[in-house]
Design an enzyme around this catalytic site. Sequence first.
Site, PDB file in Angstrom:
ATOM      1  N   GLY A 150     -53.243 -78.195 -41.878  1.00 30.38           N
ATOM      2  CA  GLY A 150     -53.977 -77.219 -41.076  1.00 30.38           C
ATOM      3  C   GLY A 150     -55.112 -77.925 -40.355  1.00 30.38           C
ATOM      4  NE  ARG A 210     -65.040 -76.655 -43.229  1.00 31.20           N
ATOM      5  CZ  ARG A 210     -65.240 -77.949 -43.318  1.00 31.20           C
ATOM      6  NH1 ARG A 210     -66.005 -78.563 -42.442  1.00 31.20           N
ATOM      7  NH2 ARG A 210     -64.683 -78.651 -44.280  1.00 31.20           N
ATOM      8  CB  CYS A 226     -82.118 -63.199 -42.175  1.00 29.35           C
ATOM      9  SG  CYS A 226     -82.404 -62.519 -40.545  1.00 29.35           S
TER      10      CYS A 226
HETATM   11  N1  LLP Z   1     -51.153 -75.305 -47.781  1.00 29.11           N
HETATM   12  C1  LLP Z   1     -51.791 -74.527 -48.678  1.00 29.11           C
HETATM   13  C2  LLP Z   1     -51.017 -73.856 -49.710  1.00 29.11           C
HETATM   14  C3  LLP Z   1     -53.177 -74.398 -48.615  1.00 29.11           C
HETATM   15  O1  LLP Z   1     -53.802 -73.640 -49.517  1.00 29.11           O
HETATM   16  C4  LLP Z   1     -53.893 -75.060 -47.599  1.00 29.11           C
HETATM   17  C5  LLP Z   1     -55.346 -74.941 -47.500  1.00 29.11           C
HETATM   18  C6  LLP Z   1     -53.179 -75.834 -46.674  1.00 29.11           C
HETATM   19  C7  LLP Z   1     -51.808 -75.949 -46.806  1.00 29.11           C
HETATM   20  C8  LLP Z   1     -53.837 -76.564 -45.538  1.00 29.11           C
HETATM   21  O2  LLP Z   1     -54.784 -77.483 -45.943  1.00 29.11           O
HETATM   22  P1  LLP Z   1     -55.479 -78.445 -44.852  1.00 29.11           P
HETATM   23  O3  LLP Z   1     -54.411 -79.358 -44.304  1.00 29.11           O
HETATM   24  O4  LLP Z   1     -56.006 -77.568 -43.766  1.00 29.11           O
HETATM   25  O5  LLP Z   1     -56.546 -79.128 -45.607  1.00 29.11           O
HETATM   26  N2  LLP Z   1     -62.130 -73.739 -46.210  1.00 29.11           N
HETATM   27  C9  LLP Z   1     -61.985 -75.105 -46.671  1.00 29.11           C
HETATM   28  C10 LLP Z   1     -60.551 -75.535 -46.764  1.00 29.11           C
HETATM   29  C11 LLP Z   1     -59.706 -74.638 -47.634  1.00 29.11           C
HETATM   30  C12 LLP Z   1     -58.273 -75.037 -47.671  1.00 29.11           C
HETATM   31  C13 LLP Z   1     -57.437 -73.959 -48.246  1.00 29.11           C
HETATM   32  N3  LLP Z   1     -56.039 -74.245 -48.304  1.00 29.11           N
HETATM   33  C14 LLP Z   1     -62.772 -76.021 -45.736  1.00 29.11           C
HETATM   34  O6  LLP Z   1     -63.392 -75.520 -44.802  1.00 29.11           O
HETATM   35  O7  LLP Z   1     -62.798 -77.225 -45.937  1.00 29.11           O
END
Ligand code: LLP
Length: 444
Positions: free
Chosen positions: A303, A340, A371
């Site tokens: 992602g 983040r 705030c």
């Molecule tokens: N597949 C599953 C099952 C996941 O839970 C996630 C991310 C991805 C793929 C994709 O992961 P990526 O390639 O984007 O790292 N909010 C956090 C990241 C949370 C990720 C949740 N799951 C941040 O801002 O770093």
Amino acid sequence: MTVTVLSEVAAGAEDLSVWPASTQRLPHGGLAVGGVSLAEVADRFETPAYVLDEGEVRGRCRTYQDAFPAADVLYAAKAFLSRAMVRWVREEGLGLDVCSAGELELAVTAGFPPERIVLHGNAKSPRDLEAALRLGVGRIVIDGPSEIARIAAAVGPEGHQKVMVRVVPGVSAGGHDKIRTGTDDQKFGLSLTDGGAQHAISRILGQPQLELTGLHCHIGSQITEVKPYLVALRRLVGLMARIRDTHGVVLSELDMGGGHGIAYRPGEPALDLTALARRLRAELHKGCAAARLTVPRLLIEPGRAVVGPAGVAVYRVLAVKHTGEKVFVAVDGGMSDNPRPALYGVRYAPRLIGRASTAGRRTATVVGRHCEAGDVLAADVELPGDIHPGDLLAVPVAGAYQLSMASGYNLVGRPAVVAVHQGSARLLVRRETLDDFRSRDIGD
Ligand code: LLP
């Protein structure tokens, strides 16, 4: 007051290595992305604005397709989703990973083929499952024992649904505690070590309407090393061999999840995708040969690495305050569009755009307008000493998990999303307005 003065070059101000590849310097301190001046975007669409470089997103999709020619690359929609994003990902030939009826319906109504979508989630709601079955989602990833009977019942005795099982391989990896998901002390998946995964698999195999296509794992996010993936893969291949031995079933798919780390600031490490692809493939072939298993099809779910570096957040400075030793530069967004830094302590590298400055640089903290004292976007960064209200600040690597995690805090409203491509800019998602808040608020 202590003022730190650094030269432009020493501060890395000219280092555009984490910016989209299309980024160009313009005269008088300007910066263009996708052939469009960011200052012009700010004038035309107002601020805060999230600028998404379509070419960068597409290029990153192609990099994945080239690095993993024999795998299915599924874009993880949770990083950022809009109808345009759905189209770009579809046109580039990727699949999609979704985790709610909302993401799923948006994707399918924007024309994404449901059979190329995988649905995840540790707690799928009745609505999630209803939408998945109604729209004909390609695979549902079973995350816990109670889902087996629920999904089987929802599919019905005459129905058929492909499923995978999320296994916790016992590997700890990821950029922050909150995003490590490969060990037994967190909420996702079925454990390999306590036998939960094996038990769930026998139950799934006993449900004729569920077709178990393979195993899934997602060990964490913002991972910059290849090794944890190899360890997880080895353990999952071991489990596949045991499933074959116990049940006589050879699973045809292995989903290694996402989590591929990127650099948020110049000089930070990123996961080497070519190395990941090569070593995953080698490990998979080696493990399968040793266990005399047919090599399964590999799936991956990036992602952040697809969309993160394609986004730039553009803010306008509202106030500059000198307090004791500190300089606070307050902008017109903050933790409601980017939680983040507050959540994971992530550091960003904002930069003045839209005018040239010959002033010496000094250490400042870029804060939002919310705030809370914790509403800090970038602590202790080097910015020109003459920064003042009305200036524009741009934050690169803003495409992932910012807008998708944005909130309505303080009723500031979520920013607009603007696509830039080949010299033109267009609005993808309009800014949230007071009317939006009012229209949802229907009681008194
Ligand atoms: N597949 C599953 C099952 C996941 O839970 C996630 C991310 C991805 C793929 C994709 O992961 P990526 O390639 O984007 O790292 N909010 C956090 C990241 C949370 C990720 C949740 N799951 C941040 O801002 O770093």
